[in-house]
Design a protein around this motif. Structure first.
Motif, short mmCIF file in Angstrom:
data_model
loop_
_atom_site.label_atom_id
_atom_site.label_comp_id
_atom_site.label_asym_id
_atom_site.label_seq_id
_atom_site.Cartn_x
_atom_site.Cartn_y
_atom_site.Cartn_z
N ARG A 185 0.84 -1.21 0.00
CA ARG A 185 0.00 0.00 0.00
C ARG A 185 0.87 1.24 0.00
N ASP B 215 -0.10 4.09 2.54
CA ASP B 215 0.21 4.23 3.98
C ASP B 215 1.66 4.61 4.21
N HIS C 15 1.03 0.01 10.64
CA HIS C 15 0.87 0.09 9.18
C HIS C 15 2.21 -0.29 8.54
N HIS C 16 2.11 -1.13 7.53
CA HIS C 16 3.31 -1.50 6.78
C HIS C 16 3.14 -1.11 5.33
N GLU D 198 -8.23 -1.62 13.84
CA GLU D 198 -8.98 -2.55 13.01
C GLU D 198 -8.11 -3.76 12.68
N ILE D 199 -8.67 -4.96 12.84
CA ILE D 199 -7.88 -6.11 12.38
C ILE D 199 -8.50 -6.82 11.18
N ASN E 292 -11.64 -6.77 8.10
CA ASN E 292 -12.73 -6.06 7.43
C ASN E 292 -13.54 -7.08 6.62
N GLY F 28 -10.70 -9.24 4.63
CA GLY F 28 -9.26 -9.03 4.70
C GLY F 28 -8.83 -8.77 6.13
N GLY G 193 -5.43 -8.16 8.65
CA GLY G 193 -4.00 -7.87 8.69
C GLY G 193 -3.29 -8.94 9.50
N ARG H 279 -0.98 -7.66 12.33
CA ARG H 279 -1.75 -7.15 13.47
C ARG H 279 -2.33 -8.30 14.29
P1 ATP Z 1 -6.58 1.17 8.59
O1 ATP Z 1 -7.75 2.07 8.78
O2 ATP Z 1 -6.02 0.61 9.84
O3 ATP Z 1 -5.55 1.78 7.69
P2 ATP Z 1 -7.90 -0.04 6.36
O4 ATP Z 1 -9.28 0.45 6.54
O5 ATP Z 1 -7.02 0.67 5.39
O6 ATP Z 1 -7.16 -0.09 7.79
P3 ATP Z 1 -8.66 -2.44 4.93
O7 ATP Z 1 -8.47 -1.79 3.61
O8 ATP Z 1 -10.02 -2.75 5.36
O9 ATP Z 1 -7.92 -1.60 6.05
O10 ATP Z 1 -7.75 -3.77 4.96
C1 ATP Z 1 -8.09 -4.95 5.69
C2 ATP Z 1 -7.13 -5.21 6.83
O11 ATP Z 1 -5.79 -5.15 6.42
C3 ATP Z 1 -7.25 -4.20 7.94
O12 ATP Z 1 -8.24 -4.55 8.83
C4 ATP Z 1 -5.89 -4.28 8.61
O13 ATP Z 1 -5.85 -5.30 9.56
C5 ATP Z 1 -4.98 -4.67 7.48
N1 ATP Z 1 -4.20 -3.52 6.98
C6 ATP Z 1 -4.64 -2.50 6.24
N2 ATP Z 1 -3.65 -1.66 5.91
C7 ATP Z 1 -2.52 -2.17 6.47
C8 ATP Z 1 -1.16 -1.78 6.47
N3 ATP Z 1 -0.74 -0.70 5.83
N4 ATP Z 1 -0.29 -2.56 7.14
C9 ATP Z 1 -0.69 -3.66 7.79
N5 ATP Z 1 -1.96 -4.09 7.82
C10 ATP Z 1 -2.88 -3.37 7.17
#
Ligand code: ATP
Ligand code: MG
Length: 872
Positions: free
Chosen positions: A68, A75, A85-86, A208-209, A211, A236, A238, A241
């Motif tokens: 991402r 991110d 966030h990674h 959030e873990i 979705n 999805g 993470g 996490r």
């Molecule tokens: P956040 O609000 O924490 O950035 P997101 O709404 O962008 O999350 P989703 O697009 O719904 O997340 O992605 C599904 C899952 O992937 C999230 O619940 C989270 O656990 C994980 N996730 C999302 N972005 C990252 C990231 N940059 N690094 C690690 N895990 C992530």
């Protein structure tokens, strides 16, 4: 549980629920114009969700490598600064394609987290879509009802359209979603502040873990929603996490996914993790980015200065910069972490293991080159700061800072840091406005406006181009596209012989001819969501008619010959250079083929010739194409097919085989290697650290090359009097030429000596000074040599004045002996004055100067001027 065990437990849980477990798709996406990197688990199923490809299984689960760092999900700026966030992360997901829906998705997520993994339910929260009146969307009461079976009402939270309504893009499938959040704060803090109030509030311990997306609508280009015929579950979670939650940590970097690498970083830098906030951020940045860079190189995406490659280069530079500034690494260092990463992840991702050496080499070279950039940037910044200070300001202009950033790749935060250390700051407003301008330029260059699809008739596309060059067809739908001010149409056909650009092979050109005789030219064929999109400058008058689609057969045949030749080259390169050779990219057009591969040094001319000979022998063997269009991936692997990393799940693969060359390939090929005619390699070069590129031609391309070569030889022969032995004749001519050259030089030297003696003999005495003169047509070199001879032969009280002609240009030359120079005469100054009289200019040193001009009539006046200025 270790990270690896957690990943496995997810897969086995969903396997038991009837899911097919599939491998991760590649992280770098090659053939989709709309997306550079996989940013969610659903990407690889996009064409199934859109209905372009049937689902082989209606229940699927996997762990997907995601990145991402660009576009919709970016991110990057958070990474390292926060702990969850990674850039690259793994997303655990389960899917239902028209099978189960909300109930099972929610029940199973709960069962897995609470019953299997034993997470404390008291720490879990679920969000549900609150509704959106302007679009007539109600609260997702259905999802809420399922959650109520597991959670008290206080743990079910309404979320708005932004957080809880998922859309694939501006158009396409969409629907409400439900996120599961976890509160990892210590008990006392939880008692003090209710977790529910911290959900979606950027608290690093209430995150959030998972979705769960419920796709139930399709958004049309006019913005309206229609129900989706086959509803889809897309979830999805993470992975990193989840590991944090299960291993009782408060940072992803404290889990065993990251600690081994952090330990190596600490060891190499002599710094401790967890002592200083800035060092910690830098270590996290390095540990995170390393994974992204290594995995993308393994996926064949090298750092470069365009598109996906540029994104990767910037990430690598971000890591280098943090290491440079906060870990005090002034030398390449990231590449030394690769061993540790491979040890840790190589089992689950064999592509890392297989390409370890290449990954290290590429990273090291990139690091070194960027460190040089940093050095140069620092020097440039020093000059800019000095300039600003000289102008009496302590503010660096935003333009200068932007040039440093944009042209020299020098990071802004480093500029700021150095400025601060020097008691200066920068004009941030001006910088921002430069940045804004730059972004607009990029946006305008990239913007594409697409109209709505106009559906002529429903249906799916069938590709018949492996077998046919022409077929009857109908138009299914079309739309208008505007890009960079140009308009064209995209047409989807029911059946098509047109190959759509993919895997380096260019798309077919050709035509559509309607029943009533109208011809529409197709200038290219692209691929979108795995369907061929035909591009034309205009639409048929009556799109509802039937058509005959015909490709440009000549171009296709030439392209196919080039494509098949890349397979034979690939195999021969591995035989001659070794099995470390792996394909890293290719480009196949009717005119030329390019093949990029990993290899660590120049391929010698002898090796290249050997490769050519092997390939040409196989061409002459006239080996038939053996093709399997729908082979399960395991079978293909057993056959020894190359390029097996990162194939998409479910894809029955297409295997292309000529003799012992076996490759997975979707491209078009000759039915017999004999059709390639011959291969000739044009060039071999380096395109990046450890990557070489071969360019070659085949078939008629070789004929053209040989024709040209033969014509050149014929001309050369004729120049050499049609000698029967050209090699000897050329050698003889070169030798003779050198001999003549030598003679001419000797002759010239002798003449110059004689001339110098003459000039000196004819010199006049003026006030005790010997005045030597030379005029007439002379080569400038000769005049200069005469002057220097005289300087040697008559070292005192002497001047030499040349008023000569070189072709039709006058030339003034003045030499003054050293004793006169000491008295204050200056040849350079005098000649500049005198040169005005021949409309020219020049200069030199105090004892010798020359000036050319345009007006030969002024020569004698110039000569008088010289005498006057010499005051003799
Ligand atoms: P956040 O609000 O924490 O950035 P997101 O709404 O962008 O999350 P989703 O697009 O719904 O997340 O992605 C599904 C899952 O992937 C999230 O619940 C989270 O656990 C994980 N996730 C999302 N972005 C990252 C990231 N940059 N690094 C690690 N895990 C992530
Ligand atoms: Mg996010």
């Amino acid at each position: 549980m270790t990270a690896n065990e957690i990943r496995e437990s997810f897969k086995s849980f969903f396997r038991e629920k009837g899911h097919q477990i599939v491998p991760s798709a590649p992280m770098v996406i090659k053939d989709d114009p709309t997306l550079m990197f996989t940013n969610a688990g659903m990407n690889q199923f996009k064409d199934i969700i859109l209905g372009n490809r049937p689902a082989t299984h209606t229940r699927v689960a996997d762990s997907q490598k995601c990145l991402r760092v660009s576009g919709k999900h970016n991110d990057l700026e958070e990474v390292g600064h926060d702990t969850y966030h990674h850039t690259m992360f793994e997303m655990l997901g389960n899917w239902s394609f028209g099978d189960y829906f909300k109930k099972e998705a929610i029940d199973w997520a709960w069962e897995y987290l609470v019953d299997v993994l034993k997470l404390n339910p008291d720490r879990l929260y679920a969000t549900v879509f609150e509704g959106y009146a302007p679009e007539g969307l109600e609260r997702d009461n259905e999802a809420a009802a399922y959650w109520e079976k597991h959670l008290p009402a206080s743990h079910i939270i309404n979320g708005n359209r932004h957080d809880n309504f998922w859309e694939m893009g501006d158009t396409g499938p969409c629907g409400p979603c439900s996120e599961i959040h976890i509160d990892l704060r210590p008990e006392e803090e939880r008692k003090a502040v209710d977790g529910a109030s911290l959900v979606n509030k950027d608290n690093p311990l209430v995150i959030e873990i998972w979705n769960l997306v419920f796709m139930q609508y399709n958004r049309k280009a006019d913005g309206s929603l229609e129900p989706l015929p086959a509803k889809v579950i897309d979830t999805g979670m993470g992975f990193e996490r989840l590991c944090m939650a299960l291993q009782g940590k408060t940072s992803n970097y404290d889990t065993d996914v990251f600690t081994p690498i952090i330990d190596v970083i600490a060891g190499l830098t002599d710094l401790k993790y967890g002592v200083d906030a800035k060092t910690d951020i830098a270590m996290r940045v390095v540990a995170d980015h390393l994974r992204t860079i290594a995995f993308s190189i393994a996926d064949s995406q090298l750092p470069s200065n365009a598109k996906a490659g540029y994104v990767i280069r910037r990430i690598l530079r971000r890591a280098v910069r943090y290491a440079y500034t906060f870990l005090n690494r002034k030398e390449a260092f990231l590449y030394r972490l690769v061993d540790c990463l491979v040890e840790q992840m190589g089992e689950s991702y064999p592509e890392l293991k297989a390409q370890k050496e290449l990954i290290k080499k590429v990273i090291k070279e990139e690091e070194e080159s960027f460190l040089r950039t940093l050095d140069n940037g620092i020097k440039l910044l020093d000059t800019l700061m000095a300039k600003a200070k000289a102008e009496g300001t302590t503010t660096l202009s935003g333009k200068d800072a932007f040039t440093l950033y944009d042209t020299y790749g020098f990071p802004l935060d480093l500029t700021e840091l150095i400025l601060r250390e020097n008691g200066m700051d920068l004009d941030q407003k001006e910088f921002d406005s430069e940045m804004q301008k730059q972004k607009e330029r990029a946006r305008n260059a990239a913007s594409v406006e697409t109209g709505d699809w106009v559906v002529v008739r429903p249906g799916e596309q069938e590709f018949v181009g492996y077998d046919l060059q022409q077929c009857d067809t109908d138009i299914l739908r079309y739309r208008k596209v505007k890009q960079k001010g140009k308009e064209y149409y995209q047409i989807i056909l029911s059946r098509t012989p047109f190959y759509a650009e993919m895997g380096g092979q260019v798309g077919d050109r050709g035509s559509l001819i309607s029943e009533s005789g109208e011809t529409i030219e197709i200038f290219d064929t692209k691929r979108e969501n795995n369907i061929g999109v035909h591009l034309s400058h205009r639409l048929p008058t009556n799109p509802g008619e039937s058509f005959t689609a015909t490709i440009d057969c000549g171009a296709r045949a030439a392209t196919s010959a080039n494509h098949s030749a890349t397979h034979l080259l690939h195999e021969a390169l591995r035989e001659v250079l070794g099995t470390h050779v792996e394909q890293k990219g290719s480009f196949v057009s009717p005119n030329v083929l390019r093949f990029d591969f990993s290899h660590f040094q120049k391929v010698t001319p002898e090796e290249l010739r050997k490769v050519e000979h092997i390939v040409n022998a196989r061409i002459r063997k006239a080996m038939p194409l053996e093709e399997a269009r729908e082979m399960p991936i395991d079978e293909a692997r057993k056959m020894g097919a190359m390029a097996l990393f990162g194939e998409k799940y479910g894809d029955k693969v297409r295997v292309v085989k000529y003799g012992s060359s076996v490759e997975l390939c979707g491209g078009t090929h000759v039915c017999n290697t004999g059709n390639i005619g011959m291969v000739r390699i044009l060039s071999e070069s380096s395109i990046a650290a450890g990557i070489r590129r071969i360019e070659a031609v085949t078939a008629a391309g070789v004929e053209d090359l040989l024709d040209d070569f033969q014509d050149t030889m014929k001309d050369v022969c004729a120049f050499l009097g049609n000698s029967s032995n050209i090699r000897a004749a050329v050698e003889k001519t070169i030798k003779e030429n050198a001999e003549l050259h030598k003679q001419a030089e000797e002759f010239l030297a002798e003449r110059t000596r004689n001339l110098s003696a003459d000039v000196l003999q004819n010199a006049t005495e003026v006030n005790g000074v010997t005045v030597c003169r030379l005029s007439g047509p002379r080569m400038p070199e000769v005049v200069k040599n005469v002057a220097f001879n005289i300087r040697k032969d008559s070292p005192i009280h002497t001047v030499f004045i040349g008023t000569t002609m070189s072709g039709d240009k006058p030339l003034l030359t003045l030499m003054i002996s050293d004793d006169l120079v000491k008295q204050g005469l200056n040849a350079s100054q005098i000649i500049r004055e005198a040169a005005k009289l021949i409309k020219g200019g020049g200069g030199g040193q105090p004892f010798f100067a020359q000036a050319g001009g345009k007006d030969a009539d002024g020569l004698s006046a110039a000569s008088d001027k010289i005498l006057e200025l010499l005051k003799i």
